[in-house]
Structures are given as C-alpha cells and as structure tokens.
Design a protein around this motif. Sequence first.
Motif, PDB file in Angstrom:
ATOM      1  N   UNK A 139       0.822  -1.221   0.000  1.00 28.78           N
ATOM      2  CA  UNK A 139       0.000   0.000   0.000  1.00 28.78           C
ATOM      3  C   UNK A 139       0.850   1.264   0.000  1.00 28.78           C
ATOM      4  N   UNK A 140       0.415   2.240  -0.754  1.00 30.41           N
ATOM      5  CA  UNK A 140       1.163   3.488  -0.918  1.00 30.41           C
ATOM      6  C   UNK A 140       1.405   4.182   0.421  1.00 30.41           C
ATOM      7  N   UNK A 141       0.425   4.156   1.301  1.00 30.30           N
ATOM      8  CA  UNK A 141       0.561   4.822   2.603  1.00 30.30           C
ATOM      9  C   UNK A 141       1.700   4.221   3.418  1.00 30.30           C
ATOM     10  N   UNK A 142       1.819   2.885   3.380  1.00 31.24           N
ATOM     11  CA  UNK A 142       2.880   2.224   4.126  1.00 31.24           C
ATOM     12  C   UNK A 142       4.242   2.531   3.516  1.00 31.24           C
ATOM     13  N   UNK A 143       4.319   2.521   2.188  1.00 36.12           N
ATOM     14  CA  UNK A 143       5.585   2.843   1.531  1.00 36.12           C
ATOM     15  C   UNK A 143       6.024   4.271   1.850  1.00 36.12           C
ATOM     16  N   UNK A 144       5.063   5.167   1.925  1.00 34.69           N
ATOM     17  CA  UNK A 144       5.374   6.571   2.223  1.00 34.69           C
ATOM     18  C   UNK A 144       5.930   6.720   3.629  1.00 34.69           C
ATOM     19  N   UNK A 145       5.394   5.947   4.567  1.00 30.40           N
ATOM     20  CA  UNK A 145       5.896   6.000   5.943  1.00 30.40           C
ATOM     21  C   UNK A 145       7.334   5.507   6.024  1.00 30.40           C
ATOM     22  N   UNK A 146       7.621   4.424   5.313  1.00 33.09           N
ATOM     23  CA  UNK A 146       8.984   3.894   5.289  1.00 33.09           C
ATOM     24  C   UNK A 146       9.932   4.912   4.658  1.00 33.09           C
ATOM     25  N   UNK A 147       9.454   5.573   3.613  1.00 31.79           N
ATOM     26  CA  UNK A 147      10.271   6.559   2.901  1.00 31.79           C
ATOM     27  C   UNK A 147      10.663   7.714   3.816  1.00 31.79           C
ATOM     28  N   UNK A 148       9.735   8.128   4.683  1.00 35.78           N
ATOM     29  CA  UNK A 148      10.011   9.233   5.602  1.00 35.78           C
ATOM     30  C   UNK A 148      11.176   8.886   6.525  1.00 35.78           C
ATOM     31  N   UNK A 149      11.183   7.650   7.004  1.00 38.42           N
ATOM     32  CA  UNK A 149      12.257   7.199   7.885  1.00 38.42           C
ATOM     33  C   UNK A 149      13.588   7.159   7.139  1.00 38.42           C
ATOM     34  N   UNK A 150      13.580   6.571   5.949  1.00 42.66           N
ATOM     35  CA  UNK A 150      14.814   6.428   5.174  1.00 42.66           C
ATOM     36  C   UNK A 150      15.407   7.772   4.779  1.00 42.66           C
ATOM     37  N   UNK A 151      14.541   8.724   4.538  1.00 39.62           N
ATOM     38  CA  UNK A 151      14.991  10.033   4.060  1.00 39.62           C
ATOM     39  C   UNK A 151      15.955  10.700   5.020  1.00 39.62           C
ATOM     40  N   UNK A 152      15.801  10.397   6.326  1.00 38.79           N
ATOM     41  CA  UNK A 152      16.636  11.071   7.322  1.00 38.79           C
ATOM     42  C   UNK A 152      17.848  10.245   7.743  1.00 38.79           C
ATOM     43  N   UNK A 153      18.029   9.096   7.108  1.00 42.35           N
ATOM     44  CA  UNK A 153      19.232   8.318   7.374  1.00 42.35           C
ATOM     45  C   UNK A 153      20.401   8.887   6.568  1.00 42.35           C
TER      46      UNK A 153
END
Length: 607
Positions: free
Chosen positions: A385-399
């Motif tokens: 689901x797009x919503x779940x992928x977006x949440x993961x993306x938010x975390x990765x973005x700040x690594x």
Amino acid sequence: MCGIFGTTIKYKEADIYDNKLETMRQRGPDFSKHIEINNKLVFGHNRLAIVDLDERSNQPFVYQHISIVFNGEVYNFLELKRELIELGYHFETTSDTEVVCAAYLAYGENCVNHFNGMFAFVIYDPTMEILFGARDRLGKKPFYYYLNDSGFEFASKLSAIEIGNELEIDYESLTRYLYWNYIPEPYSPYKKVHKLPSATCFTYDLNSSVFESRLYWDLPNENNVTYSDFQQAKTDLKGVLQDSVNIRMIADVPLGVFLSGGVDSSLIAAMAQHNSPKPIKTFSVKFSEKGFDESVYAKKVADILGTDHTEIQCSYEEGIDFIKNFSKYYDEPFADSSAIPTLLLSKYTKENVTVALSGDGGDETFLGYNIYDVVQKRKKIYQIPFALRSMIAVVLKYLPGIRFQIIARGLKLKNIREFYLYYFKTLNTKWILKKEHDPKYLSYLNNSKKNLLEAISDFDTKSYMNGDCITKVERGSMAFSLEVRSPLMDYRVLEIARKMPTNFKYGDDGNKKRILKEVLYDYLPKEIFERKKAGFSMPLGIWFKSTLKDFVMETFSNENLKLVEPLIDKREFMKIVEQHMNGQWDHTPRIWKMLVLINWLKRKDYA
C-alpha cells in the motif's frame, strides 16, 4: 548517406549557402552543390557515394519535373524499382534516389509507406508549389527545420541552420537534456528550430507558408499476439532478419561489421558472413583498462566465423582528445559517454570500409537491458500500500547517505511504471532547478493495454533508441564519413517481435532476448554468450579523478557555471563534483553531461 539542406529564406551574403554546406562536409565529402530553383528556394547537398557512384546520381537531383535532396538509403529500392517499371516509369541511374522520386510521382505522399530504409528527404513539386519531406520510421537520419516569418529552412545538421540566423537558446530543452542525456524530438537547443519526429512526413506550401505534418507509422497500440508456437516464431524471425541483413549489404563500396562479441552484433556478423562468399571485415574496440575491455569475446566470434577481423586499440590520448572536443562531433548537447568509443571505432573502421553494419536495436525490441530484470524484481514492492511505503520513505529520508534518499524517493512513486520513468531516468536531480515536463512518449509507457515489459519496450524504442542510441551512432560515424546500417532496426523486425508473447523475448526464468539468442545459436556456440551483459563504455569516472581532473575543474569554474545559471543550483552541483573526486559516490554521468553542456555553450559563443 549525405547532408541535405534547403531554404526559402533570402540571404544577402553570396557565400552563405557554401558556408552552410561546409558545416556538413564530413557527411558527404564526395560531392557538394547547391542550386536555386525558380527563384523561390535553394537546395543543397553533400554526397557520400554508396550506391551508383557515377556523377549522374549527384544531388540536388531532378526527375521529370520534381527536384530532390535525399539523405540515407532505401534498402528495398530494387524491388520497388521493378514495381515502378511495370507502372511505366523509366530510370537513367542505378541509384535509390531516382526510385524515391518515381515513387512520389506514382503514390504521392503515401510513397513513404513503400520505403524500407533510413532516410530524410525533401521533394520540390512545382505543380503544387509545395515541399514534401519525410523522415524514416525510427528516425535513423536527422532532420532539423527552422520556421519563422522569413520562411522555412531545413538541414541534416543544426550548425547549418545556425549560420545566418539569430537563434534563441531554449532553456526548457536544455532542462530536458539534463534529465534524459539528450534533447528528445521534436525539440532542439533553440526556439523555432525543431527536429522532424521519426515516421513523420510534411508539406510546406510555398505560397501560403503553411507547414503541416503527420505521423505515417507507429508501434501498435494494443497487444497483437499472433504467435503461439515458439519454433514457428523463431523461423519467421530468422527469415526477416536474414533479409534485413542481406538488403543492407547492397553497396558499391567496401562494407564491414561492428563486432563487440555480444549477442546482437555477433548475430549480424554471422548472418552477413553467411551471405558472403568471402570473409567479411569485422571491427572491434580494445581497451587497456581492466573491466572495460571485451574485445576477447569479439575475437572468439570472429575466429569461429572466419571473418577478417581488426582490433582497434583505444588510444588513451585520442580518447582524451575526443572528450575535450566532443562538441565538434555532436552538434547539440548529448551526454552518452559511449559516444567516445563509437567515435574511435568509426574513425578507424573508415580506413577500411565505407559502410558498416551494427547490432544496435536488439535490446529495446527483445528486452535485453539489465534494467528489465530490476523492474521485474521491484514489481512486488509496488504491491505494498502506498501509505505504508510513504511512511517507510520518511524514515529512510533522514538516514545518512545518498543511497537511502534514493530508495526513499523510489518508495514514494505511485507505481512500477513511474518507478521506471523517474527513478532510473532522473537519479539525483536535486541540482537541476527546473522540473522536466512529461516526455512526449509517456503514453507508450502508461499504455494499460500492454503489460509492463511490452510498454517499457515501446517507450524505450520511441525515446531512448531514437534520442540516444541512434544519435550516438549516426553522428559519431558520420563525423568520419562512415555509413552505419542497423538490421535489427528494420521496422519489420519490430513489428514481428510485437506479434510474439512476452515470454518469447523475456523468458519466465529471466532469460533476456530469448528468441534472438536461439536464432544466434544456429550460427554460434551458446557457451560463448553465457556471461553478464556489458555496455559499450570507457573509464571516464577514473579519468575525471586523475588525468582529466584539471580539465573538469577548469570547466566548472565560476565563470563557466554562469552559463548554466538558469538551469542548475551551482552549490548543489559542486557538492556532486566533490563527492566524485573524494570517492564518496560515482557521479560520472552527471559530471559528463555538465561538461558536455558547458563546452557546447562555450563553442556556440554564449560565454
């Protein structure tokens, strides 16, 4: 193979037409001439004589009441000539130029549907007071045109149109270049200068100054699978390929084959040798740097086929020279670095032959690129689901690290087709100020009537093959007056491939170019080709950090970067350069495309 020119614009300078033709001298060094027609237009032509070497076939050419300038080859001209003779047409030469003229008189604008070749031509028809012109189905031959209140002008090279005209840089087109490594048709670096799209014909009314164009051929919009039997499909494909090779071996000058040792070029070499009573000439490039030299595979293939093989050693010094003078050979910004070995290969091949066959076109049509494997593997991610992928993306973005940022960006894309379009085509574009508009051929990728791989195949054919692969080889070879013919780009090959199920081309086990390989194995042992696909590349990234470092940093001086201020964030771009130089990240493609752009702008006196 030639350079064509024509204009209805009235110039004051007496020598301007000669100057325009001079910019295209390498496209046709055998004969050059321009003529004024009915005090209304000028036609000019530089000839590279390939078929009918006699001066009777020089151009501009007059047949009955029409005049023509023609660039390229119509490979089926002998068959078409027989048909036209039955219709009552007579011929004084053995050239395909005369056949094109007769076909126009017999079939009108529909003549283009009868041609199998690579071409760009313009005919002046005084009975209708029009110019009629066309470009081949895949856009093998270039065609630029300039349309303004003063009139209409066309040429094989952009530099010919530049002379005598005040042209304005189109920064939107340069943004497209930064995203795609080339400027896609119908755009050019200048406003009011366009590329005639592939498979397009046009008319220009000399009285009303009205320009009209239409598409005369296209890839099928829907799946049209007619093959269910693999062996039958293979037999039919082999027949079309053999004929495609045979008709491209018609020439009145020496002919050879580019041989990299890969599937596509090896197949073309095998079929050409099968059709020749004596050893054909084959040519490959040899690099000294480890990981960039695949000439050993070309040598193996040549030995088995019994060809007259030549290995061209890639001279380090020549490679550097081509890099520093790249804009001399490519008339507009173009950033495929494999153009450098293409230039080297063409330069030394020309010392032996005037025509060369190449294996270009197999990857797009028969699903051969490694990226297709990546797409197949990533499909499952976009089922999340797009919503779940977006949440993961938010975390990765700040690594920390650019890799996580790239992955995060990919996760936020809507679907796998968008992933293909943007993730791989526009990696790391934070430094580009403007966003690229949707490319012209986006509809091919988003075609819901075709599955993912078939849609990607169509998109790559209409975009990457046209704007990159064809441009690279055509301009690189013509820089040394060498004609390159590509049997795998015969439109019949594209059409038959699209009548096959996808798994005939991309096997269920991930076997890319499956059916093409099976045809190849009728000529050569399978084990030679059981290795990972390699590209046609050179060690630019290494050179940027060593021998070419001073050249790179001088090019990216503050003064030079002012040339591209409307396009890039200079601070972000120089971060990229620093990351490359300290070995943090390989930014070779981005550095190369900016080197090309700045040196093109400098050469055009925009400093």
